[in-house]
Motif scaffolding. Structure first.
Motif, PDB file in Angstrom:
ATOM      1  N   GLY A 179       0.771  -1.232   0.085  1.00 53.53           N
ATOM      2  CA  GLY A 179       0.031  -0.187  -0.025  1.00 53.53           C
ATOM      3  C   GLY A 179       0.728   1.204   0.041  1.00 53.53           C
ATOM      4  O   GLY A 179       0.758   2.113  -0.836  1.00 53.53           O
ATOM      5  N   MET A 180       1.672   1.548   0.832  1.00 55.76           N
ATOM      6  CA  MET A 180       3.004   2.633   0.842  1.00 55.76           C
ATOM      7  C   MET A 180       3.495   2.855  -0.355  1.00 55.76           C
ATOM      8  O   MET A 180       3.649   3.780  -0.928  1.00 55.76           O
ATOM      9  CB  MET A 180       3.550   2.205   1.988  1.00 55.76           C
ATOM     10  N   ILE A 181       3.973   1.568  -0.923  1.00 50.34           N
ATOM     11  CA  ILE A 181       4.737   1.795  -2.327  1.00 50.34           C
ATOM     12  C   ILE A 181       3.796   2.091  -3.582  1.00 50.34           C
ATOM     13  O   ILE A 181       4.015   2.901  -4.240  1.00 50.34           O
ATOM     14  CB  ILE A 181       5.336   0.222  -2.711  1.00 50.34           C
ATOM     15  N   THR A 182       2.495   1.558  -3.314  1.00 53.58           N
ATOM     16  CA  THR A 182       1.606   1.801  -4.174  1.00 53.58           C
ATOM     17  C   THR A 182       1.419   3.713  -4.415  1.00 53.58           C
ATOM     18  O   THR A 182       1.371   4.421  -5.490  1.00 53.58           O
ATOM     19  CB  THR A 182       0.089   1.495  -4.262  1.00 53.58           C
ATOM     20  N   LEU A 183       1.224   4.219  -2.893  1.00 54.90           N
ATOM     21  CA  LEU A 183       0.857   5.667  -2.681  1.00 54.90           C
ATOM     22  C   LEU A 183       2.068   6.358  -3.071  1.00 54.90           C
ATOM     23  O   LEU A 183       1.970   7.487  -3.845  1.00 54.90           O
ATOM     24  CB  LEU A 183       0.784   5.903  -1.104  1.00 54.90           C
ATOM     25  N   ALA A 184       3.319   5.704  -2.805  1.00 50.10           N
ATOM     26  CA  ALA A 184       4.383   6.236  -3.238  1.00 50.10           C
ATOM     27  C   ALA A 184       4.616   6.502  -4.817  1.00 50.10           C
ATOM     28  O   ALA A 184       5.129   7.655  -5.300  1.00 50.10           O
ATOM     29  CB  ALA A 184       5.821   5.881  -2.720  1.00 50.10           C
ATOM     30  N   ALA A 185       4.539   5.620  -5.511  1.00 50.28           N
ATOM     31  CA  ALA A 185       4.490   5.199  -6.923  1.00 50.28           C
ATOM     32  C   ALA A 185       3.552   6.387  -7.543  1.00 50.28           C
ATOM     33  O   ALA A 185       3.749   6.916  -8.611  1.00 50.28           O
ATOM     34  CB  ALA A 185       4.208   4.005  -7.355  1.00 50.28           C
ATOM     35  N   ASN A 186       2.332   6.405  -6.884  1.00 49.91           N
ATOM     36  CA  ASN A 186       1.467   7.330  -7.620  1.00 49.91           C
ATOM     37  C   ASN A 186       1.743   8.753  -7.563  1.00 49.91           C
ATOM     38  O   ASN A 186       1.475   9.520  -8.461  1.00 49.91           O
ATOM     39  CB  ASN A 186       0.196   7.020  -6.782  1.00 49.91           C
ATOM     40  N   ALA A 187       2.315   9.048  -6.153  1.00 51.38           N
ATOM     41  CA  ALA A 187       2.954  10.577  -6.077  1.00 51.38           C
ATOM     42  C   ALA A 187       3.939  10.685  -6.847  1.00 51.38           C
ATOM     43  O   ALA A 187       4.088  11.682  -7.465  1.00 51.38           O
ATOM     44  CB  ALA A 187       3.434  10.586  -4.764  1.00 51.38           C
TER      45      ALA A 187
END
Lengths: 289, 223
Positions: A179-187
């Motif tokens: 989840g954290m990596i998805t958020l970081a990737a989207n950012a």
């Protein structure tokens, strides 16, 4: 002068860089402990299930003048009981040690009505517990057979559940990391919207653009998880040993080949980062144009 | 190369282009003119499939744009060089890497000598290692042109390529486009600068299209 790797088309820095590395490191650190908990619980469950299942205790409560006679009667009875591999009466010193945690080292055992304990080990075939109880009642009325089932089963169940909890924790930690990596990737994708526009304009396929992000995030997750795993393993190794302090919590850790298991975490984190970043990148690219 | 058949494009309920039918033949040179906001950029975006028509049919290299998937569009753009007025670059990469970007995304090697020759052709050889933010408007326009042609496209679309440069630089940029046209490239330049069009028409047999009342017409002697 040309670019050799796709990931160079994305600017190298940004908050997502250290966020991904830090998150992966922290999650891997926690995962090492969860894994240690799961393995320790597993060992405990196995010990309680298998080890103690082969042993039993006969407790003899009798007046002092009958104690030796009843003890000998029980030992004689056990010697002729099929399924009993060995039986021996515990010495005063052994019983004193058993009681020491509760009553201290200076327990006057000879002046207290302490029951005599007989340790029974069964062979592979095992004995008939109900038959033995009946024979004991007849030969030595003060003897009670305790095959540990009453307290061993719930403890083994609890240890088994603790093992499952540890493994579920590892899965949850990996899920949180995803989840954290998805958020970081989207950012990172949103921050680099202009870069993506330029790339699309000059003919970049989604796969090329996604690869630039995926490779970077995968490497960050791998390096972060490697750091976190190393720190976690050092911390587990630094825990007091069971011999030094005794008890369940000090048995938390890895044994033998179990030390290899945490090494799976960094590649697993990289796989999680690869899959989540790839999904995030393709989803975001479809949204953007 | 690119053909419009009775194309219309609407956005937010307003029709920006209507009943557009034309063809950009191989090796042709077209100017597209019209006042600001008349739809020149919209027309160009339709040409490289950034936008899709709301009516009619557009064929790019004999394929209906509606049938093109995202990867097809990417491959199509490798055959179309695009130069914008506000040409955008990857600011963290040196000029040479930016110019070579179309080859990089196509995962093709960039011959160093070819890249050097191209930079020399647009007069930017000495700035190969410079970062885009340090370039002037004229240098950025020439770099954009070099980036547009490095992959040897069949068509070059330029949207107000001289908007941010002085007259001398405008003529120099247009002369580069004329040179490319003589090499067989199909050129379409959107500009509102009629003086520039008149000057360049003395060097090349260019057709002038004018957007008026959402329609595109062939401009005549009144240019």
């Amino acid at each position: 002068m040309a670019l050799r790797h796709a990931e160079r088309v994305v600017p190298p820095s940004g908050p997502s860089a250290w966020l991904t590395t830090l998150t992966s490191a922290a999650m891997a650190f926690l995962a090492v402990f969860a894994l240690a908990l799961a393995l320790a619980s597993g060992r405990l469950a196995d010990r309680w299930t298998e080890g103690l299942a082969n042993s039993a205790t006969i407790r003899i409560s009798a007046p002092a003048d009958q104690m030796d006679r009843q003890t000998q009667a029980v030992l004689d009875l056990l010697a002729t009981t099929p399924g009993v591999a060995s039986a021996r009466a515990m010495t005063d010193e052994e019983q004193r040690k058993l009681l020491e945690p509760w009553f201290g080292p200076d327990l006057p055992l000879d002046t207290l009505p302490i029951p005599r304990l007989i340790e029974v080990t069964q062979d592979a075939a095992g004995y008939d517990g109900e038959g033995l109880r009946l024979r004991l009642a007849a030969e030595a009325p003060g003897a009670i057979l305790d095959d540990h089932t009453r307290w061993r089963v719930p403890l083994a169940v609890a240890a088994g559940r603790l093992r499952i909890l540890g493994l579920v924790s590892v899965v949850l930690i990996l899920g949180t990391m995803a989840g954290m990596i998805t958020l970081a990737a989207n950012a990172a994708l949103a921050t680099n919207a202009q870069v993506i526009r330029v790339l699309r304009l000059v003919g970049a396929r989604d796969a090329f653009i996604a690869r630039a992000f995926v490779r970077r995030f995968t490497l960050r997750a791998l390096s972060g998880a490697a750091m976190g795993t190393a720190l976690g393993m050092l911390a587990v190794a630094a825990l007091p040993s069971a011999d030094a302090a005794g008890g369940f919590l000090t048995g938390l850790g890895f044994q033998g080949a179990g030390w290899l298991l945490p090494l799976v975490l960094p590649p697993l984190a990289a796989v999680v980062a690869f899959v989540t970043t790839r999904n995030a990148a393709f989803g975001k690219l479809r949204e953007m144009m | 190369m690119i053909a419009f058949d009775n194309v219309a494009y609407s956005y937010g309920g307003a029709e920006l282009l209507s009943e557009v039918s034309l063809q950009l033949a191989p090796g042709s040179f077209h100017f597209l003119t019209g006042p600001s906001g008349s739809g020149k950029s919209t027309f160009l975006k339709l040409c490289y499939a950034e936008l899709r028509p709301t009516a009619g049919q557009i064929s790019i290299f004999d394929r209906d744009v509606r049938s093109l998937g995202r990867d097809d569009i990417a491959r199509t753009r490798r055959r179309i060089g695009i130069v914008h007025q506000d040409c955008q670059f990857l600011d963290h990469l040196p000029l040479a890497a930016n110019v070579a970007l179309p080859l990089t995304v196509a995962e093709r090697d960039t011959p160093v000598q070819d890249l050097s020759d191209l930079l020399a052709w647009v007069g930017l050889a000495h700035l190969a290692d410079a970062l885009p933010p340090s370039l002037s408007g004229g240098e950025r326009q020439r770099a954009a042109l070099a980036r547009a042609v490095i992959i040897a496209p069949d068509v070059i679309l330029a949207d107000e390529p001289t908007g941010n440069v002085d007259w001398e630089m405008s003529l120099r940029l247009l002369s580069l486009l004329v040179e490319l046209n003589r090499m067989g490239k199909t050129i379409l330049v959107a500009t509102h600068d009629l003086t520039l069009i008149r000057t360049v028409k003395q060097q090349v047999a260019a057709r002038v299209l004018r957007i008026r009342n959402r329609r595109i017409q062939l401009a005549g002697a009144d240019l």
